[in-house]
Design a protein around this motif. Sequence first.
Motif, PDB file in Angstrom:
ATOM      1  N   ASN A 521       0.827  -1.216   0.000  1.00  0.00           N
ATOM      2  CA  ASN A 521       0.000   0.000   0.000  1.00  0.00           C
ATOM      3  C   ASN A 521       0.856   1.259   0.000  1.00  0.00           C
ATOM      4  O   ASN A 521       1.869   1.341   0.702  1.00  0.00           O
ATOM      5  CB  ASN A 521      -0.905   0.021   1.223  1.00  0.00           C
ATOM      6  N   GLU A 553      -0.448  -0.391  -4.368  1.00  0.00           N
ATOM      7  CA  GLU A 553      -1.879  -0.110  -4.253  1.00  0.00           C
ATOM      8  C   GLU A 553      -2.079   1.355  -3.887  1.00  0.00           C
ATOM      9  O   GLU A 553      -1.542   1.842  -2.889  1.00  0.00           O
ATOM     10  CB  GLU A 553      -2.515  -1.003  -3.174  1.00  0.00           C
ATOM     11  N   ASP A 583      -6.947   0.619  -5.085  1.00  0.00           N
ATOM     12  CA  ASP A 583      -7.438   0.008  -3.844  1.00  0.00           C
ATOM     13  C   ASP A 583      -8.831   0.539  -3.499  1.00  0.00           C
ATOM     14  O   ASP A 583      -9.185   1.655  -3.900  1.00  0.00           O
ATOM     15  CB  ASP A 583      -6.469   0.370  -2.706  1.00  0.00           C
TER      16      ASP A 583
HETATM   17 CA    CA Z   1      -4.677  -2.416   0.180  1.00  0.00          CA
END
Ligand code: CA
Length: 677
Positions: A521, A553, A583
């Motif tokens: 992320n 993401e 995401d």
């Molecule tokens: Ca994620």
Amino acid sequence: MGKKKQTHDFYHQLIEGLHEGVWLVDKHHNTTFVNQAMADLLGYEVADMLHKNIFKFMSEKESTVWKHLLIQYAKIKSYSRGLELLHKEGHGIYVRISLSPVFDEQDEYDGTVIGVVDDTDLRHQDHQLKLLSSAVEQSATLVVITNEMGMVQYVNPKFCELTGYAADEIIDQNIKILRSSSFKASELAEVWKVIVSGNAWQGEVSTKKKNGETFSSLMSISPIKNEQNEVINFVAVGEDITRLKDAQSRIEQLAYVDSLTGLANRVLFRDRIEQVLKNIKRSRFDAALLYLDLDQFKRINDSLGHDVGDALLMNVADRLRDCVRHQDTVARMGGDEFVILLTNIDGVAGATLVARKILQIMNKPIRLLSHEIIITPSIGITMAPADSLNADILLKNADLAMYRAKSQGRNNYQFFTDEMNAKATRHLEIENELRMALDKDQIEIYFQPQVSIKNRELVGVEALVRWNHPERGILSPDQFIQVAEETGLIITLGWKILKQSCIQWCTMKSKGLEIPKMAVNLSSRQFRDPNLLEMIQAIFDRTGFNPLNLELEITESLLMDDMEHAISVLKQLKDIGISISIDDFGTGYSSLSYLKRLPIDSLKVDRSFITDIPNDKDDIAITAAVIAMAHKLRLKVVAEGVETQAQLDFLQKNHCDIGQGYLFGKPMKLGDFLKHQ
Ligand code: CA
Ligand code: C2E
Ligand code: CA
């Protein structure tokens, strides 16, 4: 008129020889005789005028008046006055006429003899009027002429330009329709009183335009009187002074500034806060009001003198200005009290950041007129709209909170509500502890499997951060990522996460588990960090991780802030081989159309859509549609939060590519993950 008809030739010649017109009418006002001069004056042949009613040769307005006069007065006495007759071609001819009634033998009214003199004087006046009117027409000042009742008779082009009325829209209207609401009816009555009594009036008038806007003008209104000294017209001449007024309001602005510090004063601050509160309901952001009082200022003022005190206040003003953004307002309320209005901030956290910045900057000693001084502030904070939407209440709240800060030992900040104080304190604790955590290896990475929905094969992992807190145990990212974002710690944290993830992926590979993709992320602050690419490249270099195995993401909101910049960053990431996925798709803007423009590889349908499948028909429809459309854009679809077989069945039917969720495995530490496989 029987007997008079037998006129001698002598008389006839006499009459025809006159330069003046002679006009005879019978008792019905029909023409019985006109001389040549009369006919000439009006452009007719004598024969054309005979037997015609005299009123045919007057405008309607004149004829009404004159009917009356002829009937009422002509029978009794001779009468003379000006009159406008109509020329054959339609224009008016100014004449002066004298009337004498004619009586028959029985002394009955039998008609009228009218002597008509071409009134050259009047004509001259008319010419003058025309000249005057062209001057008026071209005038840069507005001119309005009304009758004695206030009905508009004439307006010049400047008037039309300023008010937006066409002349024919305003003529015959009462002048009152130009009165703006700021010019009270009672004031107008006052003006009216002055002018009907025959005096001129001058003053400022706020005038309403046709479109409802107003402008200020400096007007002089003069009554015009006739020979009998009766007021018959009003002439109003005015100057548009809007610009003058603007200049004046700039001068008034000066009255809004605190003369010592140059900050906004109480009045201006009031104005700003009202403005902000008016708009805040439409905004998703908050505003904060900070009330700031200098600790022990009186002591400095008394012991070091007012010059030092003043210099100190100026210095504080400068420092406060440095702590806020351009759109915020810093004001001095008087003495050593300041207020700050922060707009568009991110709740308690946003206000806390500024308060702490102020404390930090103020706690530095300064040199003033050969004195080294430290002056600390006590700050009270209230939030809008949470605490109130009323300026007075907010000011009172902040003031109260400021006293609490004083009683807490000064040099600190307090929120108005306990709840906010608790939030701010928690926030601060997290920040401090997180700083230490970063140094002390309390940051851990968990891996959650991502599997192919078709054949349940492991196709990827998502790396999820955990904070292994010494007292509070394993903390989930929801408890600290936001603080990390707000304080900027996310940059260091993000670096650690990516590095550890890469190292551990390599460890898994060395143990024989080569996972095609590892998703990590990326927060928006990281994404905006100008060193992002450099940092990622450095990690690849150090760990030997292959960029082709990395997927970053990102969220939709991060893209929307600055689409062009986002596209360029994404392109650079793609260029070095990294994949990109969106995401939490569905929770933000969720526009598939913008996705076309972006160099991305996959979509992650947010868990909230999957949770209620197969019970929620809407979620089913949305998810099915998203999958289908994403495929059209050649994007892979990852379903988040898959927990049940029913959800998996649905996803399989709709050709979703990848699933992630407790059904396949929770996020696990490296060791557990390896065992799980
Ligand atoms: Ca994620
Ligand atoms: P996310 O990226 O949407 O991550 C998925 C979250 O859903 C994870 O929560 C995961 O534990 C949880 N989850 C996965 N499968 C299931 C399931 O079947 N059921 C349920 N109920 N939950 C499931 P986690 O790890 O607490 O992460 C929460 C959020 O924190 C993440 O949401 C992500 O936005 C953020 N985050 C996590 N790690 C990082 C990181 O390293 N950096 C940044 N910037 N943010 C991170
Ligand atoms: Ca997600």
